[in-house]
Design a protein around this motif. Structure first.
Motif, PDB file in Angstrom:
ATOM      1  N   PRO A  71     -14.535  -6.926  25.684  1.00 32.78           N
ATOM      2  CA  PRO A  71     -13.955  -6.960  27.204  1.00 32.78           C
ATOM      3  C   PRO A  71     -12.655  -7.714  27.299  1.00 32.78           C
ATOM      4  O   PRO A  71     -11.912  -7.041  28.054  1.00 32.78           O
ATOM      5  N   ASP A  72     -12.403  -8.385  26.453  1.00 34.63           N
ATOM      6  CA  ASP A  72     -11.000  -9.061  26.153  1.00 34.63           C
ATOM      7  C   ASP A  72     -10.033  -8.222  25.862  1.00 34.63           C
ATOM      8  O   ASP A  72      -8.911  -8.229  26.402  1.00 34.63           O
ATOM      9  N   ASP A  73     -10.252  -7.512  25.103  1.00 28.71           N
ATOM     10  CA  ASP A  73      -9.367  -6.515  24.471  1.00 28.71           C
ATOM     11  C   ASP A  73      -9.071  -5.394  25.732  1.00 28.71           C
ATOM     12  O   ASP A  73      -7.950  -4.795  25.757  1.00 28.71           O
ATOM     13  N   MET A  77      -5.528  -4.671  27.272  1.00 33.69           N
ATOM     14  CA  MET A  77      -5.017  -3.547  27.207  1.00 33.69           C
ATOM     15  C   MET A  77      -4.310  -2.940  28.465  1.00 33.69           C
ATOM     16  O   MET A  77      -3.312  -2.385  28.487  1.00 33.69           O
ATOM     17  N   VAL A  78      -5.305  -3.002  29.728  1.00 38.49           N
ATOM     18  CA  VAL A  78      -4.590  -2.585  30.805  1.00 38.49           C
ATOM     19  C   VAL A  78      -3.425  -3.688  31.361  1.00 38.49           C
ATOM     20  O   VAL A  78      -2.547  -3.182  31.921  1.00 38.49           O
ATOM     21  N   ALA A  79      -3.674  -4.826  31.112  1.00 42.45           N
ATOM     22  CA  ALA A  79      -2.788  -5.915  31.477  1.00 42.45           C
ATOM     23  C   ALA A  79      -1.176  -5.610  30.734  1.00 42.45           C
ATOM     24  O   ALA A  79      -0.313  -5.553  31.239  1.00 42.45           O
ATOM     25  N   CYS A 127     -13.394  -0.059  30.447  1.00 40.20           N
ATOM     26  CA  CYS A 127     -12.043   0.528  30.803  1.00 40.20           C
ATOM     27  C   CYS A 127     -12.010   0.848  32.178  1.00 40.20           C
ATOM     28  O   CYS A 127     -10.877   0.435  32.875  1.00 40.20           O
ATOM     29  N   MET A 128     -12.969   1.539  32.879  1.00 43.82           N
ATOM     30  CA  MET A 128     -12.892   2.007  34.231  1.00 43.82           C
ATOM     31  C   MET A 128     -12.831   0.502  34.910  1.00 43.82           C
ATOM     32  O   MET A 128     -12.118   0.614  36.246  1.00 43.82           O
ATOM     33  N   LYS A 129     -13.561  -0.415  34.733  1.00 45.93           N
ATOM     34  CA  LYS A 129     -13.765  -1.469  35.436  1.00 45.93           C
ATOM     35  C   LYS A 129     -12.119  -2.302  35.694  1.00 45.93           C
ATOM     36  O   LYS A 129     -11.764  -2.704  36.568  1.00 45.93           O
ATOM     37  N   HIS A 130     -11.242  -2.069  34.692  1.00 46.73           N
ATOM     38  CA  HIS A 130      -9.937  -2.548  34.756  1.00 46.73           C
ATOM     39  C   HIS A 130      -8.976  -1.639  35.094  1.00 46.73           C
ATOM     40  O   HIS A 130      -7.971  -1.738  35.657  1.00 46.73           O
ATOM     41  N   SER A 175     -20.908   9.054  39.225  1.00 47.93           N
ATOM     42  CA  SER A 175     -21.287   7.973  40.200  1.00 47.93           C
ATOM     43  C   SER A 175     -19.998   7.321  40.615  1.00 47.93           C
ATOM     44  O   SER A 175     -19.798   6.927  41.675  1.00 47.93           O
ATOM     45  N   ALA A 176     -18.968   7.035  39.692  1.00 49.26           N
ATOM     46  CA  ALA A 176     -17.749   6.316  40.128  1.00 49.26           C
ATOM     47  C   ALA A 176     -16.979   7.427  40.837  1.00 49.26           C
ATOM     48  O   ALA A 176     -16.138   6.858  41.816  1.00 49.26           O
ATOM     49  N   ALA A 177     -16.993   8.521  40.873  1.00 48.72           N
ATOM     50  CA  ALA A 177     -16.475   9.632  41.399  1.00 48.72           C
ATOM     51  C   ALA A 177     -16.912   9.512  42.828  1.00 48.72           C
ATOM     52  O   ALA A 177     -15.922   9.677  43.723  1.00 48.72           O
TER      53      ALA A 177
END
Length: 261
Positions: A71-73, A77-79, A127-130, A175-177
């Motif tokens: 999770p931290d990576d 990554m997104v940050a 990945c999608m969460k961030h 589901s995310a879509a």
């Protein structure tokens, strides 16, 4: 790098598993079409080499070391993407592992199961969460999750954890879509067939015979796919040309080989 359509001019695309194979080909395709590309993978040195290659072709890329199971990576990554480029428009969640093969379900170790699910399924969710909040902040975007033909049918090579994880990716994608379609955020999946990569290498001892049997069973075109072929499909799904495509699973597999004659 040959120039083509500049469909992604001014946009930022993030690709996980960018150090080789489909991820590398996808990153190059985005760069050819004008995107600034974030190259994320555990093998940082390969991403740095690809960054130089993209730069030599006139493109822009940022290498980021990331293990999508951590999770931290993923958060970092997104940050890093937002810190460097100020936005995120497209993401391709491609990082994956094969896990045990030729192993019946009851013979799979718990550690093996957890390792596959941690990267292939939890990693896509992380990945999608961030990625999703970053895209919503700029008014929307497009995500493509990389599944597999084994996300649509049983594995016949004894790697149930892989097949289960890819079935999960498809369920997660659809589901995310549904969750975010009304927010101008499209989320789709590709389901590649047997495609040349580090994992699918016909040049290794016995590889030609093995993959010959596999494409005979799974591909009407009777050949392996090329990473660039899947990359072009991914880029299309992220482009404005696919503006009404959401929650879809696009097979890039040469067509089913199932027939009665």
């Amino acid at each position: 790098m040959t120039s083509r359509s500049r469909a992604f001019e001014g946009k930022v695309a993030l690709v996980t598993g960018a150090s080789s194979g489909l991820g590398e080909a996808t990153a190059l395709e985005f760069a050819r079409q004008g995107a600034s590309v974030v190259l994320a993978a555990r093998r940082a040195e390969r991403c740095e080499a690809l960054t130089r290659r993209i730069g030599e072709g006139g493109g822009t890329a940022l290498p980021v070391r990331a293990d999508v199971a951590r999770p931290d990576d993923v958060r970092a990554m997104v940050a890093a993407t937002l810190d460097h480029f100020g936005r995120l428009d497209c993401a391709v969640n491609n990082a994956g592992v094969a896990g045990p093969m030729r192993t019946p379900v009851a013979d799979v170790d718990e550690a093996q199961w957890d390792a596959v699910m941690g990267v292939n399924l939890k990693g896509v969710w992380l990945c999608m969460k961030h990625e999703i909040p970053a895209m919503l902040a700029v008014g929307g975007g497009a995500i493509v999750n990389v599944a597999s033909i084994y996300g649509l049918k049983p594995s016949d090579v004894g790697h149930a954890p892989y097949a289960a994880s890819k079935h999960g990716v498809i369920g997660l994608t659809r589901s995310a879509a549904t969750d975010y379609g009304q927010a101008n955020l499209r989320i789709n999946a590709v389901a590649p067939g047997f495609t040349r990569s580090e994992m699918v290498d016909p040049e290794r001892p016995g590889g030609a015979e093995h993959y010959g049997r596999m494409v005979a069973r799974h591909c009407a075109m009777q050949r392996l796919g090329e990473a660039e072929e899947a990359a072009k499909a991914i880029a299309w799904l992220c482009s404005d040309e696919a503006s009404y495509v959401n929650g879809a699973v696009l097979c890039v597999d040469g067509g089913s080989a199932t027939r009665m004659y």
